[in-house]
Each structure stands twice: as structure tokens, then as C-alpha cells.
Design an enzyme around this catalytic site. Structure first.
Site, PDB file in Angstrom:
ATOM      1  N   HIS A  25      28.335 -17.398  -2.284  1.00  0.00           N
ATOM      2  CA  HIS A  25      27.316 -18.067  -1.485  1.00  0.00           C
ATOM      3  C   HIS A  25      26.344 -19.250  -2.042  1.00  0.00           C
ATOM      4  O   HIS A  25      26.974 -20.367  -1.973  1.00  0.00           O
ATOM      5  CB  HIS A  25      27.441 -17.782  -0.108  1.00  0.00           C
ATOM      6  CG  HIS A  25      27.813 -17.064   0.434  1.00  0.00           C
ATOM      7  ND1 HIS A  25      28.385 -17.866   1.937  1.00  0.00           N
ATOM      8  CD2 HIS A  25      29.239 -15.838   0.342  1.00  0.00           C
ATOM      9  CE1 HIS A  25      29.838 -16.608   2.877  1.00  0.00           C
ATOM     10  NE2 HIS A  25      29.641 -15.716   0.947  1.00  0.00           N
ATOM     11  N   ASP A 126      24.181 -20.889   6.008  1.00  0.00           N
ATOM     12  CA  ASP A 126      25.725 -20.166   5.827  1.00  0.00           C
ATOM     13  C   ASP A 126      26.078 -19.691   6.993  1.00  0.00           C
ATOM     14  O   ASP A 126      25.427 -19.121   7.776  1.00  0.00           O
ATOM     15  CB  ASP A 126      25.191 -19.004   5.264  1.00  0.00           C
ATOM     16  CG  ASP A 126      26.321 -18.850   4.073  1.00  0.00           C
ATOM     17  OD1 ASP A 126      27.705 -19.502   4.539  1.00  0.00           O
ATOM     18  OD2 ASP A 126      26.532 -18.908   2.744  1.00  0.00           O
ATOM     19  N   SER A 287      31.960 -11.479 -10.362  1.00  0.00           N
ATOM     20  CA  SER A 287      31.373 -10.001 -10.351  1.00  0.00           C
ATOM     21  C   SER A 287      31.544  -9.573  -8.705  1.00  0.00           C
ATOM     22  O   SER A 287      30.499  -8.274  -8.581  1.00  0.00           O
ATOM     23  CB  SER A 287      30.289 -10.720  -9.872  1.00  0.00           C
ATOM     24  OG  SER A 287      30.155 -12.027  -9.318  1.00  0.00           O
ATOM     25  N   HIS A 366      41.705 -13.156  -8.935  1.00  0.00           N
ATOM     26  CA  HIS A 366      41.944 -12.578  -7.852  1.00  0.00           C
ATOM     27  C   HIS A 366      42.261 -13.709  -6.313  1.00  0.00           C
ATOM     28  O   HIS A 366      41.436 -13.688  -5.540  1.00  0.00           O
ATOM     29  CB  HIS A 366      40.127 -11.880  -7.349  1.00  0.00           C
ATOM     30  CG  HIS A 366      38.747 -12.818  -7.520  1.00  0.00           C
ATOM     31  ND1 HIS A 366      38.670 -13.644  -9.080  1.00  0.00           N
ATOM     32  CD2 HIS A 366      38.189 -13.102  -6.445  1.00  0.00           C
ATOM     33  CE1 HIS A 366      37.712 -13.919  -8.598  1.00  0.00           C
ATOM     34  NE2 HIS A 366      37.139 -13.932  -7.466  1.00  0.00           N
ATOM     35  N   SER A 371      37.342 -19.948  -8.776  1.00  0.00           N
ATOM     36  CA  SER A 371      38.683 -19.444 -10.205  1.00  0.00           C
ATOM     37  C   SER A 371      38.972 -19.544 -10.972  1.00  0.00           C
ATOM     38  O   SER A 371      39.766 -20.693 -12.243  1.00  0.00           O
ATOM     39  CB  SER A 371      38.716 -17.418 -10.663  1.00  0.00           C
ATOM     40  OG  SER A 371      37.390 -17.291 -10.335  1.00  0.00           O
ATOM     41  N   GLU A 374      38.806 -22.789 -11.847  1.00  0.00           N
ATOM     42  CA  GLU A 374      38.344 -23.169 -13.666  1.00  0.00           C
ATOM     43  C   GLU A 374      39.500 -22.608 -14.461  1.00  0.00           C
ATOM     44  O   GLU A 374      39.559 -23.344 -15.824  1.00  0.00           O
ATOM     45  CB  GLU A 374      37.466 -22.344 -13.779  1.00  0.00           C
ATOM     46  CG  GLU A 374      35.737 -22.303 -13.044  1.00  0.00           C
ATOM     47  CD  GLU A 374      34.867 -20.937 -13.554  1.00  0.00           C
ATOM     48  OE1 GLU A 374      35.719 -20.167 -13.841  1.00  0.00           O
ATOM     49  OE2 GLU A 374      33.814 -20.868 -12.680  1.00  0.00           O
TER      50      GLU A 374
END
Length: 475
Positions: A25, A126, A287, A366, A371, A374
Site C-alpha cells: 500500500h 487508505d 515481499s 503472483h 509485478s 514490471e
């Protein structure tokens, strides 16, 4: 107030950022911050709130924008059974993350005092802290809810239609999309194991509001909702959300990660360079996504069966016996059989630099949004292996609607996948045509004019929202 850097006094607008204490986040909040302070000649300055223990890492993430950003530490009150000094979910078990919400809720007096002192134009907050609306609104500060998940995830789980009459859904209910959901969506129904996992959003812990209730309170109390997406990718879901929420939706665009800094470490560069272009499969799960022994074992055996060179990164929760957990996931004899072509690693790596190495051709991940992007902009073929919550939704949208990546086949009742499923997914991704529409989307993400257009439109809409009750400098 104590800060790491002083904001630019020349900036006309002031925004406070307050993300949930998870780096999944914090990172998009930091990306949005960099966008805000870089467009329109630095119109905005930002005050970024986080737990004191996160300040060095957050300051590093915002180093290039330091002249326009102040990072302010919050002191987390003591909560029984929450480890002392805990400042993010990366350091905690699932139960610890629930206790962290109690600690963040208890920062309300600190946040109220800061907003009263700073009197910013808006506070961007958030899902975990809807009470920010109650603090900000009496001060004349616009409260904007930043949904860091995909629009599809938001639309599938967190809309009012998900709980008609206020009744909590059963797992069976969650398996079907809510009323009015886009009818041609790949998410009209989801497998039982995914529905069971998503049921977490409706569970209460320690007498606190559940995640669904917090989401609902966020967009009910806010002046608008910010999302890091665009109509090109998620148009039907954005339209559905607009009808469900009835609040302004401000789209920041997909927020493409900045190019990596620095050279790839020699140990990785040397090993990767020993293989031909596009030969290596890189597998990494972020992570905060941890594979069970069974899942990691099947993944590794599947990668072995591809007969391709591979590099796998497996990580574990903080406090775990890393060596013991790591060894438990390596099948007997695997290291000897793949010696020279297979490398297993735990710990941080230069992911973006690895993905951009010419020898890396396939990326098993995942399905986290950042990701996937990227991997795409690095030119890799993608294999999607989601392990929890929003990752399942992302994988369906990426693979079945945007035609980006190949999903690993799984058993519908429990989500089990085997080594053959991993092998077959890699083979499909690397086959001729296996990139699907990845090249089209890669060009879209790398088009500087497109990304600048998203930033300019977001800033225009943000100024328009603030102008409604804001100062003259928004005219």
C-alpha cells in the site's frame, strides 16, 4: 510536527498522504506522491504519514521528490500482543496485521492534531482508516479514499450490492459476482477456493469492523475515490463502480514503476549471461506473498521439468526460521539435478534489473499489478500464479480479458496445482504467440505521452474537486 524533509514553500496546494502500513500500500501511495509533486510545475507539496519505523524506507522511496515532500512519523500506541516496534505488516503474522489495525486506529488523535495544524487541501487515505473522513471534514479538508487494488477487485468484493440488505455473504454467495456486475466479465463466477479466501473481507477480528465495512465507510465518508487504473484497462468495472458508489472517481492511470537505478549485481549478471537470450525463467512472489511447502515444491519440480534454466526467489514472514523453511521447500535431490541451470534464493534481489536482463524470457509471479507491469515493460512472457485475495481477480483480468500472461491451471475446489501445470504454463507462455497482447500493452505502458496524459487529467480532476470548496488558487 517532525519531518524528514521540508516541503516546497512555493507549491500552491498541499496534500497529506496516509497509507495503510503495508508496503504493498505504501508503494502506490509513494508513486502517487511522486506524480503529484512532478506535474504542473510542482503545484502540490505532500506530507506523508507513516509509522516511525518506516520513515527511513519511505524517505528513500521519495528521495527524488524530497524538496516537495515531508515524511512525518506517527507513534503507534502500545497494543497488547502486538510486537514492540512493529511498523508494517511485513514484520507480522496475519493475526499481528489485525492488531496493527487497532494501533493505527489509535493514532486518530495524532492525525487529527496534524490536520488541524497543517490545514491541507486534502488528505488521501487508505481502506483501514475510514475515520479520517470524520476528522478531516469538520476542518474543511477534503478526504479522498485511495483504492490501491484493481477496479475489478473493488467492484467484485467491496460494492454495496455485495451485501444486499446488510446481510453478510456466504462463501457460496461470494463465488458469484454481485448484482449489476459486468455480464461479460471473466469474473462472473470464481472457483470455490478463491471465494473461501475472499471471505476474509467479511470476517471480524478483535471486535473491529471487517475489511468490507471499512471499505464501505471509506467511500461513503469521502469526497471522492482515487484509483490507479484507466478505462482502457478496466472500463466496465470503473463504470460499475461509479454507479455503485455515487462519488467522483479520479483515475491516476496505471502508475508505471520508474526504471531501476544502478547495475545488476555481478553474481546475477554473470550467471544470467551464461545463457542465451530469453532462455531463463525467473520466479518471484513479492515481499508479502509466501508459498506453502506443497506449493513451493510443485513450483520447483515444475520448473525443473521445463528443462529451462531458472532462478527462483522464495521469501518468508519476518521471524520465521528462514533456513529451515527454505530447506523444507526444496525437493530431495533437486539441487544436484539442476546444478548449473537452477538457482534457489531467499531474500531481496534487484527484481527489475533481473527482469530486464536479456537472458530472462519468462516471469512467474503472483499477479500483483506492479509485478505484472514490471514484467511486461521488461519484455518478459508472463506466467500467473496468484496465491491470495486480489491476486486471483488480477490474474483473471490480465489473462482472460487483457490477454496478458498464462494462468497456471488449478483444481477448482481447493486451488491445488501440480508440477505438470507449472511446466505446461511456462511452455504455453514461451510458445510462438504465447505473449498474447503483451506487446500492445507494453507499448501502452511505455508511451510517455499516454502516461503524461493520465497525470495531467488526474491533476485537472483533482483541482476541480478541490475547487468546489477550496481557496482561490484553484480558480
Amino acid at each position: 510536527m517532525s519531518g524528514v524533509e521540508n516541503g516546497s514553500a512555493a507549491a500552491a496546494g498541499h496534500i497529506v498522504m496516509f497509507p495503510w502500513l503495508a508496503f504493498g500500500h505504501i508503494s502506490p501511495f509513494a508513486q502517487l506522491t511522486r506524480m503529484l509533486v512532478s506535474v504542473d510545475g510542482g503545484f502540490f507539496r505532500v506530507t506523508f504519514l507513516t509509522a516511525a519505523g518506516n520513515v527511513p524506507r519511505v524517505a528513500a522511496m521519495l528521495a527524488e521528490a524530497a524538496s516537495s515532500v515531508t515524511v512525518v512519523p506517527l507513534d503507534l500506541p502500545h497494543v497488547s500482543c502486538l510486537p514492540a516496534g512493529a511498523s508494517s505488516t511485513a514484520e507480522l503474522s496475519a493475526d499481528g496485521a489485525e492488531l496493527l489495525k487497532i494501533a493505527v486506529d489509535a493514532t486518530r488523535p495524532q492525525v487529527a492534531a496534524l490536520l488541524a495544524e497543517l490545514r491541507p487541501d486534502a488528505v488521501v487515505f487508505d481502506f483501514a482508516m475510514p475515520w479520517v473522513c470524520d476528522v478531516a471534514t469538520p476542518l474543511g479538508v477534503k478526504a479522498l479514499f485511495f483504492n490501491v487494488y484493481s477496479a475489478a477487485t473493488f467492484a467484485f468484493i467491496f460494492v454495496p450490492a455485495r451485501c444486499p440488505g446488510g446481510l453478510l455473504p456466504s462463501v457460496h454467495d461470494i463465488a458469484a459476482a454481485p448484482v449489476g456486475f459486468p455480464s461479460d466479465s471473466a469474473l462472473a463466477t470464481i472457483p470455490a477456493y478463491q471465494a473461501a479466501d475472499l471471505s476474509y473481507a467479511f470476517q471480524r477480528f478483535y471486535g473491529m469492523p471487517n475489511v468490507y465495512d471499512r471499505f464501505l465507510a471509506c467511500f461513503k465518508g469521502s469526497a471522492g475515490v482515487v484509483m490507479k487504473t484507466c478505462t482502457e484497462m478496466e472500463g466496465p468495472y470503473i463504470n460499475y463502480l461509479s454507479a455503485q458508489i455515487g462519488k467522483p472517481l479520479l483515475l491516476a492511470g496505471p502508475v508505471v514503476p520508474e526504471p531501476p537505478q544502478g547495475e545488476l549485481e555481478e553474481r546475477w549478471s554473470s550467471w544470467l549471461s551464461s545463457f542465451p537470450n530469453n532462455a531463463v525463467v525467473f520466479a518471484s512472489f513479492g515481499s508479502e506473498t509466501f508459498l506453502s511447502v506443497a506449493a513451493a515444491t510443485e513450483l520447483l519440480l515444475g520448473l525443473e521439468a521445463t528443462n529451462r534454466p531458472f532462478l527462483v526467489v522464495l521469501n518468508f514472514p519476518k521471524g520465521a526460521d528462514t533456513e529451515s523453511e527454505f530447506r523444507a521447500r526444496i525437493p530431495p535431490g533437486l539441487e544436484e539435478r539442476v546444478k548449473g541451470r537452477g538457482v534457489l534464493h531467499t531474500g531481496w534481489v534487484q527484481q527489475q534489473q533481473i527482469l530486464r536482463h536479456p537472458s530472462v524470457g519468462c516471469y512467474v509471479n503472483h499477479s500483483g499489478f506492479s509485478s505484472v507491469v514490471e514484467g511486461l515493460i521488461a519484455g518478459c512472457r508472463l506466467v500467473l500464479l496468484p496465491m491470495k485475495t486480489d491476486q486471483y481477480i488480477n490474474a483473471a483480468v490480465f489473462a482472460r480479458e487483457l490477454h496478458i500472461g498464462v494462468e497456471v491451471a488449478r483444481r477448482s475446489e481447493d486451488g491445488w496445482f501440480g508440477r505438470d501445470d507449472v511446466r505446461d504454463a511456462v511452455a504455453a507462455a514461451m510458445a510462438p504467440g504465447g505473449e498474447g497482447e503483451g506487446m500492445k500493452w507494453r507499448e501502452f505502458f511505455l508511451d510517455d505521452a499516454v502516461q503524461k496524459g493520465f497525470a495531467a487529467e488526474f491533476l485537472r480532476e483533482l483541482k476541480g474537486l478541490l475547487r468546489a470548496t477550496g481557496p482561490n488558487n484553484y480558480n
